[in-house]
Design a protein around this motif. Structure first.
Motif, PDB file in Angstrom:
ATOM      1  N   ILE B 337       0.853  -1.184   0.000  1.00 26.24           N
ATOM      2  CA  ILE B 337       0.000   0.000   0.000  1.00 26.24           C
ATOM      3  C   ILE B 337       0.889   1.235   0.000  1.00 26.24           C
ATOM      4  CG2 ILE B 337      -2.076  -1.084   0.926  1.00 26.24           C
ATOM      5  CD1 ILE B 337      -1.338   0.129   3.606  1.00 26.24           C
ATOM      6  N   THR B 338       0.591   2.122  -0.935  1.00 21.38           N
ATOM      7  CA  THR B 338       1.519   3.206  -1.226  1.00 21.38           C
ATOM      8  C   THR B 338       0.902   4.572  -0.919  1.00 21.38           C
ATOM      9  OG1 THR B 338       0.789   3.395  -3.521  1.00 21.38           O
ATOM     10  CG2 THR B 338       2.551   1.832  -3.068  1.00 21.38           C
ATOM     11  N   ASP B 339       1.744   5.459  -0.429  1.00 21.01           N
ATOM     12  CA  ASP B 339       1.337   6.796   0.010  1.00 21.01           C
ATOM     13  C   ASP B 339       1.523   7.795  -1.132  1.00 21.01           C
ATOM     14  OD1 ASP B 339       3.956   5.842   0.402  1.00 21.01           O
ATOM     15  OD2 ASP B 339       4.483   7.443   1.774  1.00 21.01           O
ATOM     16  N   MET B 340       0.438   8.066  -1.857  1.00 17.56           N
ATOM     17  CA  MET B 340       0.544   8.884  -3.067  1.00 17.56           C
ATOM     18  C   MET B 340       0.280  10.372  -2.801  1.00 17.56           C
ATOM     19  SD  MET B 340       1.257   6.666  -5.399  1.00 17.56           S
ATOM     20  CE  MET B 340       0.880   7.435  -6.968  1.00 17.56           C
ATOM     21  N   THR B 341       1.136  11.226  -3.346  1.00 17.05           N
ATOM     22  CA  THR B 341       0.877  12.668  -3.339  1.00 17.05           C
ATOM     23  C   THR B 341       0.307  13.035  -4.694  1.00 17.05           C
ATOM     24  OG1 THR B 341       3.091  13.070  -4.160  1.00 17.05           O
ATOM     25  CG2 THR B 341       2.796  13.201  -1.778  1.00 17.05           C
ATOM     26  N   SER B 342      -0.318  14.199  -4.794  1.00 19.59           N
ATOM     27  CA  SER B 342      -0.957  14.543  -6.053  1.00 19.59           C
ATOM     28  C   SER B 342       0.041  15.037  -7.097  1.00 19.59           C
ATOM     29  CB  SER B 342      -2.047  15.586  -5.834  1.00 19.59           C
ATOM     30  OG  SER B 342      -1.523  16.682  -5.125  1.00 19.59           O
ATOM     31  N   ASP B 343       1.275  15.394  -6.700  1.00 19.06           N
ATOM     32  CA  ASP B 343       2.260  15.804  -7.715  1.00 19.06           C
ATOM     33  C   ASP B 343       3.300  14.706  -7.982  1.00 19.06           C
ATOM     34  OD1 ASP B 343       3.732  15.990  -5.406  1.00 19.06           O
ATOM     35  OD2 ASP B 343       4.323  18.081  -5.667  1.00 19.06           O
ATOM     36  N   TYR B 344       3.106  13.536  -7.397  1.00 17.84           N
ATOM     37  CA  TYR B 344       4.007  12.398  -7.597  1.00 17.84           C
ATOM     38  C   TYR B 344       5.442  12.696  -7.158  1.00 17.84           C
ATOM     39  CZ  TYR B 344       0.319   9.871 -10.029  1.00 17.84           C
ATOM     40  OH  TYR B 344      -0.853   9.222 -10.331  1.00 17.84           O
ATOM     41  N   SER B 345       5.585  13.629  -6.208  1.00 19.41           N
ATOM     42  CA  SER B 345       6.882  13.853  -5.572  1.00 19.41           C
ATOM     43  C   SER B 345       6.728  13.543  -4.088  1.00 19.41           C
ATOM     44  CB  SER B 345       7.325  15.305  -5.761  1.00 19.41           C
ATOM     45  OG  SER B 345       7.819  15.486  -7.062  1.00 19.41           O
ATOM     46  N   ARG B 398       4.698  22.881   0.449  1.00 22.26           N
ATOM     47  CA  ARG B 398       4.609  23.282  -0.958  1.00 22.26           C
ATOM     48  C   ARG B 398       3.153  23.242  -1.441  1.00 22.26           C
ATOM     49  NH1 ARG B 398       6.572  17.904  -1.504  1.00 22.26           N
ATOM     50  NH2 ARG B 398       5.417  16.579  -2.955  1.00 22.26           N
ATOM     51  N   PHE B 399       2.356  22.382  -0.820  1.00 27.11           N
ATOM     52  CA  PHE B 399       0.951  22.291  -1.234  1.00 27.11           C
ATOM     53  C   PHE B 399       0.161  23.519  -0.782  1.00 27.11           C
ATOM     54  CE2 PHE B 399       2.422  17.923  -1.363  1.00 27.11           C
ATOM     55  CZ  PHE B 399       1.923  17.509  -2.577  1.00 27.11           C
ATOM     56  N   ASP B 400       0.585  24.125   0.338  1.00 26.87           N
ATOM     57  CA  ASP B 400      -0.105  25.319   0.826  1.00 26.87           C
ATOM     58  C   ASP B 400       0.236  26.519  -0.037  1.00 26.87           C
ATOM     59  OD1 ASP B 400      -0.735  23.544   2.776  1.00 26.87           O
ATOM     60  OD2 ASP B 400       0.726  24.322   4.221  1.00 26.87           O
ATOM     61  N   GLU B 401       1.412  26.450  -0.672  1.00 27.07           N
ATOM     62  CA  GLU B 401       1.862  27.592  -1.468  1.00 27.07           C
ATOM     63  C   GLU B 401       1.704  27.341  -2.962  1.00 27.07           C
ATOM     64  OE1 GLU B 401       5.769  27.861   0.103  1.00 27.07           O
ATOM     65  OE2 GLU B 401       4.963  28.294   2.115  1.00 27.07           O
ATOM     66  N   PHE B 402       1.079  26.250  -3.313  1.00 30.30           N
ATOM     67  CA  PHE B 402       0.792  25.909  -4.710  1.00 30.30           C
ATOM     68  C   PHE B 402       2.071  25.892  -5.551  1.00 30.30           C
ATOM     69  CE2 PHE B 402      -2.898  27.809  -2.734  1.00 30.30           C
ATOM     70  CZ  PHE B 402      -3.879  26.862  -2.985  1.00 30.30           C
ATOM     71  N   ARG B 403       3.149  25.324  -4.986  1.00 30.73           N
ATOM     72  CA  ARG B 403       4.355  25.156  -5.794  1.00 30.73           C
ATOM     73  C   ARG B 403       4.771  23.673  -5.782  1.00 30.73           C
ATOM     74  NH1 ARG B 403       8.137  24.836  -2.010  1.00 30.73           N
ATOM     75  NH2 ARG B 403       7.681  25.849  -0.046  1.00 30.73           N
ATOM     76  N   GLN B 404       3.899  22.857  -6.364  1.00 32.66           N
ATOM     77  CA  GLN B 404       4.156  21.434  -6.440  1.00 32.66           C
ATOM     78  C   GLN B 404       5.337  21.133  -7.371  1.00 32.66           C
ATOM     79  OE1 GLN B 404       1.259  22.925  -6.340  1.00 32.66           O
ATOM     80  NE2 GLN B 404      -0.453  21.507  -6.113  1.00 32.66           N
ATOM     81  N   VAL B 405       5.911  19.947  -7.198  1.00 34.54           N
ATOM     82  CA  VAL B 405       7.004  19.491  -8.059  1.00 34.54           C
ATOM     83  C   VAL B 405       6.424  18.372  -8.919  1.00 34.54           C
ATOM     84  CG1 VAL B 405       9.355  18.590  -8.100  1.00 34.54           C
ATOM     85  CG2 VAL B 405       8.607  20.023  -6.184  1.00 34.54           C
ATOM     86  N   ASN B 406       5.958  18.710 -10.090  1.00 37.95           N
ATOM     87  CA  ASN B 406       5.152  17.766 -10.878  1.00 37.95           C
ATOM     88  C   ASN B 406       5.986  16.707 -11.595  1.00 37.95           C
ATOM     89  OD1 ASN B 406       3.347  16.392 -12.411  1.00 37.95           O
ATOM     90  ND2 ASN B 406       2.738  18.127 -13.681  1.00 37.95           N
TER      91      ASN B 406
END
Ligand SMILES: Cc1cc2nc3c(=O)[nH]c(=O)nc-3n(C[C@H](O)[C@H](O)[C@H](O)COP(=O)(O)OP(=O)(O)OC[C@H]3O[C@@H](n4cnc5c(N)ncnc54)[C@H](O)[C@@H]3O)c2cc1C
Lengths: 103, 415
Positions: B337-345, B398-406
């Motif tokens: 079971i994997t812990d996924m972020t929405s920007d895949y970083s 980074r999610f609060d500041e909308f600077r994801q690493v896509n």
């Protein structure tokens, strides 16, 4: 294949459905802070218990709510969103308000 | 039968005991300088570098199951650095470099095997993104080239060049791509850490995190309460659950990821091959088995069950790529079971709770980062919370500041 009971179409294969995230209450997007909006968009409980979730029946384009256990994968209940939501959120007027503020 | 083997068989003591064994379990102490929650590769690597480079060894690694029994034992062991963003490539490149020296460093064979990874493009858009990835990777010192169909055929003669009627237009040839024995990585780090005084406590589950005035003070476990100077959580799929014990909400969703392996066959496939359009990757292990992996399950779940749907769709793609494999028999199938972020970083660094550090969001791609993540987390902990530059872009806020690493395109199908 696992089946899900669509409130509109009855029992269908799970592959016909798309998961749409936890049901959370949306902050007022005009007045909320960036942090509150980020919290709504990105953060979630992601826990182990029965969770209320958005699901989409893709062939018929229909959104509904399901109550599902996130470890056993048991789907306990599915129903039309009108059972929980009875007010329409107007994004257009909100956009207009923001434009006004800017001007 | 060789007589030496028979002799060992009749002896009471195991010949390699002093080399192979971890220290016997001890009682938990009342206090540690550092508590690491999670005895996967990441947790033990962090402890190892804290002890080795920073002289901190009053450390307890608390693992609810057994050493490396989580995703560390379940991954398909792909090691590569051909990601898309500068932040990502720079980070993973250092990890690949460190992997190359690990067997020597541990004096223990992690079976590092550098055979290159080939990702296939079936559309013009993918070719364009491959061009960009080649440039970024080369810029940071990685070995990556864009190759044409003829070169692909020379590299992998058994590959169907028109799988599922989607002709292969080009390939991203990552010469640095490799695999290693995942368990051996965890064992090597654990051996090195425990030799330097670190305590590894298996069958020790953290049930609560004690936070006072916004500061992490200790943990409750099934073996009692322990206080500490600081805490690192490295629990992969359980990130949201453990963080919630400290009152922290995370931008993570937990999905199962399945993989499978066939009976062994003669060696025929050297590089790791993955298709960006078929969402499938194929590799042959040193034992000859074929390993198949692909995308995550379609919806979140804390369960490592296997599904027929995934087997059907994944194997259909694998057979498109290598048609003769249709005759092979599956031997094993498993999931993590994997812990996924929405920007895949990933998420590495500070948390809203003081002295509580996060190593999470590794989803389907975190095995390859084990060395550099452990080293960076150790620096962070040893400095009392000064975030190393290399991991600064991966802070949770980074999610609060909308600077994801896509990294979605570079991560999703080839892990
Ligand atoms: C099928 C599959 C294929 C993959 N393929 C690749 C690949 O090819 N390349 C790649 O780079 N990555 C891959 N990955 C991802 C990679 O496996 C993970 O990102 C990586 O192993 C994470 O390491 P970790 O040490 O953080 O987590 P883990 O190894 O999962 O360790 C976390 C540990 O925390 C423990 N734990 C959890 N809760 C508690 C608690 N409350 N108290 C105490 N202990 C607790 C767990 O028991 C577990 O042992 C794959 C993953 C899967 C599932």
């Amino acid at each position: 294949m696992k089946m899900m009971n669509c409130p509109l179409n009855g029992l269908r294969n799970i592959s016909e459905f798309v998961y749409g995230g936890e049901v959370k209450s949306m902050p007022d997007h005009v007045t909320c802070s960036d942090k509150e909006w980020a919290d709504y968009v990105f953060y979630s409980e992601n826990t182990i218990r029965v969770v209320m979730e958005w699901w989409f029946h893709s062939p018929s384009g229909y959104w509904f709510i399901a109550e599902r256990h996130t470890a056993s994968d048991e789907i306990l209940n599915t129903y039309d969103p009108s059972e929980r939501f009875n007010e329409r959120v107007e994004f257009d007027s909100a956009a207009a308000v923001t434009e006004e503020k800017r001007a | 039968m060789p007589f030496s083997l028979l002799k060992y068989g009749l002896k009471n003591d195991y010949p390699f005991e002093k080399d192979a064994d971890l220290p016997s379990p001890t009682e938990l102490k009342k206090h540690y300088d550092v508590i690491i929650i999670g005895g996967g590769g990441h947790g033990v690597a962090t402890a190892y570098y804290l002890a080795k480079y920073h002289g901190i060894n009053n450390i307890a690694i608390l693992e609810k199951g057994y050493l490396g029994g989580g995703n560390t034992a379940r991954n398909t062991a792909v090691i590569r650095s051909n990601y898309l963003t500068s932040e990502g490539v720079k980070f993973y490149k250092e990890s690949v470099d460190m992997f190359q020296g690990l067997s020597n460093e541990f004096d223990f064979n992690i079976m590092y095997s550098s055979r290159g990874q080939l990702t296939l493009a079936h559309t013009d858009a993918t070719v364009r993104s491959f061009r960009q990835r080649t440039e970024v990777n080369t810029h940071f010192g990685g070995k990556t080239e864009l190759i044409d169909p003829q070169q692909i055929q020379e590299l992998v003669p058994t590959l169907n060049m028109n799988p599922a009627d989607m002709p292969i237009l080009a390939g991203l040839w990552h010469i640095d791509g490799a695999t290693a024995r995942h368990d051996a990585v965890a064992w090597g780090y654990a051996k090195g850490a425990t030799q330097r005084g670190v305590e590894l406590h298996q069958l020790t589950e953290v049930t609560d995190v004690i936070v006072e005035n916004g500061k992490a003070k200790g943990v409750k476990t099934n073996r009692g309460e322990v206080s500490c100077g600081c805490i690192v959580q490295a629990v992969a799929g359980h990130s949201s659950i453990v963080a919630a014990m400290a009152g922290i909400k995370m931008p993570i969703t937990t999905y199962p990821l399945q993989a499978m392996v066939t009976q062994p066959v003669k060696p025929f496939l050297d590089p790791l091959v993955s298709s960006s359009a078929l969402h499938c990757y194929v590799q042959q292990t040193g034992r000859g088995e074929m390993v198949f992996g692909g995308g995550s399950d379609p919806y979140p779940l804390y369960n490592t069950r296997s599904t027929l749907d995934l087997k059907e769709s994944l194997l259909a793609s694998a057979v498109e790529m290598f048609p003769f494999m249709a005759n092979l028999k599956l031997m094993r199938q498993w999931a993590g079971i994997t812990d996924m972020t929405s920007d895949y970083s990933p998420i590495m660094g500070l948390s809203p709770v003081e002295n509580y550090y996060l190593d999470a969001g590794w989803g389907t791609w975190g095995f390859k980062s084990t060395p550099i993540c452990g080293k960076s987390m150790a620096e962070l902990v040893a400095s009392g919370g000064k975030v190393p530059e290399l991991i600064a872009p991966f802070a949770m806020d980074r999610f609060d500041e909308f600077r994801q690493v896509n990294e979605m395109g570079a991560t999703a199908a080839s892990h």
